[in-house]
Write a protein that holds these residues in place. Structure first.
Motif, PDB file in Angstrom:
ATOM      1  N   VAL A  16    -119.898  28.604 -43.618  1.00 39.81           N
ATOM      2  CA  VAL A  16    -119.940  27.219 -43.916  1.00 39.81           C
ATOM      3  C   VAL A  16    -121.480  26.849 -43.574  1.00 39.81           C
ATOM      4  N   LEU A  17    -122.117  26.088 -44.685  1.00 40.10           N
ATOM      5  CA  LEU A  17    -123.594  25.433 -44.359  1.00 40.10           C
ATOM      6  C   LEU A  17    -123.127  24.033 -44.096  1.00 40.10           C
ATOM      7  N   ILE A  18    -123.828  23.462 -43.040  1.00 38.93           N
ATOM      8  CA  ILE A  18    -123.669  22.131 -42.871  1.00 38.93           C
ATOM      9  C   ILE A  18    -125.251  21.497 -42.611  1.00 38.93           C
ATOM     10  N   PHE A  19    -125.492  20.312 -43.225  1.00 36.70           N
ATOM     11  CA  PHE A  19    -126.768  20.010 -43.015  1.00 36.70           C
ATOM     12  C   PHE A  19    -126.799  18.376 -43.414  1.00 36.70           C
ATOM     13  N   VAL A  20    -127.710  17.531 -43.016  1.00 36.24           N
ATOM     14  CA  VAL A  20    -127.872  16.160 -43.372  1.00 36.24           C
ATOM     15  C   VAL A  20    -129.042  15.859 -43.915  1.00 36.24           C
ATOM     16  N   HIS A  21    -129.183  15.105 -45.194  1.00 36.01           N
ATOM     17  CA  HIS A  21    -130.279  14.802 -45.872  1.00 36.01           C
ATOM     18  C   HIS A  21    -130.555  13.449 -46.205  1.00 36.01           C
ATOM     19  N   GLN A  22    -131.748  13.046 -46.600  1.00 38.94           N
ATOM     20  CA  GLN A  22    -131.808  11.700 -47.163  1.00 38.94           C
ATOM     21  C   GLN A  22    -132.846  12.007 -48.100  1.00 38.94           C
ATOM     22  N   LEU A  23    -132.556  11.514 -49.329  1.00 33.08           N
ATOM     23  CA  LEU A  23    -133.614  11.354 -50.611  1.00 33.08           C
ATOM     24  C   LEU A  23    -134.391  10.169 -50.751  1.00 33.08           C
ATOM     25  N   GLN A  24    -135.432  10.238 -51.077  1.00 36.24           N
ATOM     26  CA  GLN A  24    -136.260   9.067 -51.126  1.00 36.24           C
ATOM     27  C   GLN A  24    -137.084   9.023 -52.499  1.00 36.24           C
ATOM     28  N   SER A  25    -137.177   7.811 -53.108  1.00 31.16           N
ATOM     29  CA  SER A  25    -138.143   7.621 -54.303  1.00 31.16           C
ATOM     30  C   SER A  25    -139.516   7.698 -53.772  1.00 31.16           C
ATOM     31  N   TYR A  26    -140.341   8.048 -54.520  1.00 32.16           N
ATOM     32  CA  TYR A  26    -142.056   8.132 -54.179  1.00 32.16           C
ATOM     33  C   TYR A  26    -142.700   7.557 -55.603  1.00 32.16           C
ATOM     34  N   TYR A  27    -144.161   7.352 -55.109  1.00 32.24           N
ATOM     35  CA  TYR A  27    -145.015   6.870 -56.357  1.00 32.24           C
ATOM     36  C   TYR A  27    -145.838   8.372 -56.407  1.00 32.24           C
ATOM     37  N   ASN A  28    -145.926   8.772 -57.626  1.00 32.62           N
ATOM     38  CA  ASN A  28    -146.980   9.840 -57.798  1.00 32.62           C
ATOM     39  C   ASN A  28    -147.911   9.259 -58.828  1.00 32.62           C
TER      40      ASN A  28
END
Length: 68
Positions: A16-28
């Protein structure tokens, strides 16, 4: 992230792989708005070939708990 040493899971019946993430929008500057991407890939031959397991994309700003 890529591990410098491989993990031998051959003796595992249910890894099992367990992780926490947060996706962000950004300006390129070149392309305007963009979104974070997470690609989960696995190699069974030491990194010579890779298979994509899952992709997360977008701007979900909440912390998300993943279990794979």
């Amino acid at each position: 992230m890529t591990l410098s040493q491989s993990l031998d899971l051959s003796g595992s019946t249910f890894p099992v792989l367990i992780f926490v993430h947060q996706l962000q929008s950004y300006y390129n500057v070149n392309n305007g708005c963009g979104y974070d991407n997470i690609y989960l890939e696995i190699s069974t031959n030491g990194g010579f070939n890779w298979s994509q397991v899952n992709v997360w994309t977008g701007s979900n700003r909440t912390w998300t708990y993943e279990t794979i």
